[in-house]
Scaffold this motif. Structure first.
Motif, mmCIF file in Angstrom:
data_model
loop_
_atom_site.group_PDB
_atom_site.id
_atom_site.type_symbol
_atom_site.label_atom_id
_atom_site.label_comp_id
_atom_site.label_asym_id
_atom_site.label_seq_id
_atom_site.Cartn_x
_atom_site.Cartn_y
_atom_site.Cartn_z
ATOM 1 N N ARG B 21 0.879 -1.272 0.130
ATOM 2 C CA ARG B 21 -0.031 0.057 0.142
ATOM 3 C C ARG B 21 0.965 1.132 0.092
ATOM 4 N NH1 ARG B 21 -2.686 -2.395 3.802
ATOM 5 N NH2 ARG B 21 -2.125 -0.848 5.258
ATOM 6 N N ALA B 22 2.105 1.261 0.751
ATOM 7 C CA ALA B 22 2.905 2.292 0.708
ATOM 8 C C ALA B 22 3.381 2.608 -0.602
ATOM 9 C CB ALA B 22 4.162 2.174 1.586
ATOM 10 N N ILE B 23 3.667 1.520 -1.380
ATOM 11 C CA ILE B 23 4.361 1.734 -2.743
ATOM 12 C C ILE B 23 3.013 2.575 -3.730
ATOM 13 C CG2 ILE B 23 4.721 0.356 -4.998
ATOM 14 C CD1 ILE B 23 6.106 -1.626 -3.306
ATOM 15 N N VAL B 24 1.927 1.897 -3.537
ATOM 16 C CA VAL B 24 0.874 2.354 -4.260
ATOM 17 C C VAL B 24 0.556 4.035 -3.884
ATOM 18 C CG1 VAL B 24 -1.749 2.448 -4.249
ATOM 19 C CG2 VAL B 24 -0.549 0.027 -4.699
ATOM 20 N N GLU B 25 0.799 4.157 -2.503
ATOM 21 C CA GLU B 25 0.620 5.527 -2.151
ATOM 22 C C GLU B 25 1.670 6.492 -2.848
ATOM 23 O OE1 GLU B 25 0.575 5.633 2.098
ATOM 24 O OE2 GLU B 25 -1.461 4.906 2.329
ATOM 25 N N GLN B 26 3.067 5.992 -2.899
ATOM 26 C CA GLN B 26 3.992 6.732 -3.512
ATOM 27 C C GLN B 26 3.609 6.704 -5.120
ATOM 28 O OE1 GLN B 26 7.993 5.576 -2.794
ATOM 29 N NE2 GLN B 26 8.798 7.288 -4.078
ATOM 30 N N LEU B 27 3.107 5.973 -5.563
ATOM 31 C CA LEU B 27 3.139 6.157 -7.152
ATOM 32 C C LEU B 27 1.893 6.940 -7.441
ATOM 33 C CD1 LEU B 27 3.962 2.334 -8.198
ATOM 34 C CD2 LEU B 27 5.383 4.432 -8.299
ATOM 35 N N SER B 28 0.835 7.319 -6.512
ATOM 36 C CA SER B 28 -0.070 7.945 -6.774
ATOM 37 C C SER B 28 0.254 9.389 -7.055
ATOM 38 C CB SER B 28 -1.018 8.091 -5.610
ATOM 39 O OG SER B 28 -1.557 6.693 -5.492
ATOM 40 N N ASP B 29 1.516 9.615 -6.435
ATOM 41 C CA ASP B 29 2.235 11.189 -6.735
ATOM 42 C C ASP B 29 3.074 11.258 -8.081
ATOM 43 O OD1 ASP B 29 1.419 12.020 -4.331
ATOM 44 O OD2 ASP B 29 3.005 11.473 -3.218
ATOM 45 N N GLY B 30 3.063 9.996 -8.610
ATOM 46 C CA GLY B 30 3.774 10.048 -10.006
ATOM 47 C C GLY B 30 4.637 9.033 -10.102
ATOM 48 N N PRO B 31 4.807 8.734 -11.451
ATOM 49 C CA PRO B 31 6.030 7.384 -11.762
ATOM 50 C C PRO B 31 7.357 7.669 -11.236
ATOM 51 C CG PRO B 31 4.871 8.415 -14.034
ATOM 52 C CD PRO B 31 4.609 9.447 -12.671
ATOM 53 N N VAL B 32 7.802 6.532 -10.916
ATOM 54 C CA VAL B 32 9.181 6.424 -10.140
ATOM 55 C C VAL B 32 9.901 5.174 -10.649
ATOM 56 C CG1 VAL B 32 10.247 6.396 -7.870
ATOM 57 C CG2 VAL B 32 8.356 7.722 -8.003
#
Lengths: 108, 108
Positions: B21-32
């Motif tokens: 879920r933390a990965i999903v949260e970060q990716l919601s801010d933009g591609p990485v």
């Protein structure tokens, strides 16, 4: 904020298990006693009770004892938490796409 | 219908883990990129890659390789599945409450 995170953790942990989701699916159709709820599952009553405790702690189910019968009901609270978490993610990436769209439009 | 259930199982299993879920949260801010994504987590790159595979299979994340860099993007498909499952449950119990409300109104 921290308690909100704890709640999100609990709700998604609870929904991550297929037996618990099957319990939630059944309770969406109406309240059921614990023993009746356990019938279709090929697990012990004790295992069902354990799943119910996880669901209760996450606000997806509540149980109520009347005399010797404990009845299980669906509860909206946990669903609200899950929906909110998903909606928050969606809103973030949609805003980003909007900004990107505007930038691309400006390039035309 | 069966493939729909498999998909629901995959999505909720994927979202049931706090690191994912933390990965999903970060990716919601933009591609990485995968390596940048792994930085804040106190786990090995291999573990992050494993989490990403689970997220990809459930349609929550997609990755794209350009040259030597693999970039991770959020994907709506998995979120749609989770939202639909929750909305279906909610619609069932709300219909039931409506029927109950009408029955009670008739008793007055």
């Amino acid at each position: 904020m921290l308690s909100q995170r704890v709640h999100v953790d609990r709700v998604f942990h609870a929904l991550g298990d297929p037996t618990r989701r099957a319990i939630v699916e059944q309770l969406s159709d109406g309240p059921v006693s614990v023993s009746k709820l356990a019938e279709p599952f090929a697990i012990t009553l004790a295992a069902v009770v354990q799943h119910l405790q996880v669901l209760e702690k996450s606000g997806l189910v509540r149980t109520q004892k009347t005399g010797r019968v404990r009845t299980c009901h669906i509860e909206a609270k946990g669903f609200n938490v899950a929906e909110r978490w998903i909606a928050d993610r969606r809103s973030l990436w949609e805003k980003r796409f909007d900004r990107l769209g505007k930038l691309l439009a400006e390039q035309d």
